[in-house]
Design a protein around this motif. Sequence first.
Motif, PDB file in Angstrom:
ATOM      1  N   CYS A 288      -7.517   3.284   2.393  1.00 27.46           N
ATOM      2  CA  CYS A 288      -6.380   3.006   1.127  1.00 27.46           C
ATOM      3  C   CYS A 288      -6.510   1.514   0.641  1.00 27.46           C
ATOM      4  O   CYS A 288      -7.024   0.498   1.079  1.00 27.46           O
TER       5      CYS A 288
ATOM      6  N   CYS B  94      -0.790   6.551   3.524  1.00 33.53           N
ATOM      7  CA  CYS B  94      -1.561   5.658   4.221  1.00 33.53           C
ATOM      8  C   CYS B  94      -0.643   5.011   5.205  1.00 33.53           C
ATOM      9  O   CYS B  94       0.505   4.845   5.350  1.00 33.53           O
TER      10      CYS B  94
ATOM     11  N   PHE C 211       0.943  -1.184   0.040  1.00 29.42           N
ATOM     12  CA  PHE C 211       0.104   0.061  -0.106  1.00 29.42           C
ATOM     13  C   PHE C 211       0.965   1.305   0.168  1.00 29.42           C
ATOM     14  O   PHE C 211       2.061   1.032   0.057  1.00 29.42           O
TER      15      PHE C 211
ATOM     16  N   ILE D 151      -5.244  -1.675  -0.708  1.00 21.30           N
ATOM     17  CA  ILE D 151      -4.295  -2.766  -0.376  1.00 21.30           C
ATOM     18  C   ILE D 151      -3.928  -3.381  -1.567  1.00 21.30           C
ATOM     19  O   ILE D 151      -4.927  -4.217  -2.152  1.00 21.30           O
ATOM     20  N   TYR D 152      -2.600  -3.548  -1.943  1.00 19.33           N
ATOM     21  CA  TYR D 152      -2.499  -4.340  -3.098  1.00 19.33           C
ATOM     22  C   TYR D 152      -1.934  -5.891  -2.710  1.00 19.33           C
ATOM     23  O   TYR D 152      -2.008  -6.844  -3.666  1.00 19.33           O
TER      24      TYR D 152
END
Length: 76
Positions: free
Chosen positions: A70, A47, A42, A72-73
């Motif tokens: 935010c 964030c 992220f 989140i990957y």
Amino acid sequence: GCILDGKLYPFGEIERTENCFRCSCSQDAIRCCSLFHTPVGFDKERCKAVFNKESCDYDVVVKDDPSKECAIYSRV
């Protein structure tokens, strides 16, 4: 029983501890694994990750406005 973080738990399976772990308590040992995954992918400049004990997971929110989430990957 087993003592974890100063709290006594009975022998057997513990579905969820106060600190969000699932454990197995025996006379020999206590074995635990976390119920949460830590966010790593992220925008760390904008964030921050905040642990939510109710959901046993991390919320990733905007530092300047924690009411906004935010993206989140990835999590580990």
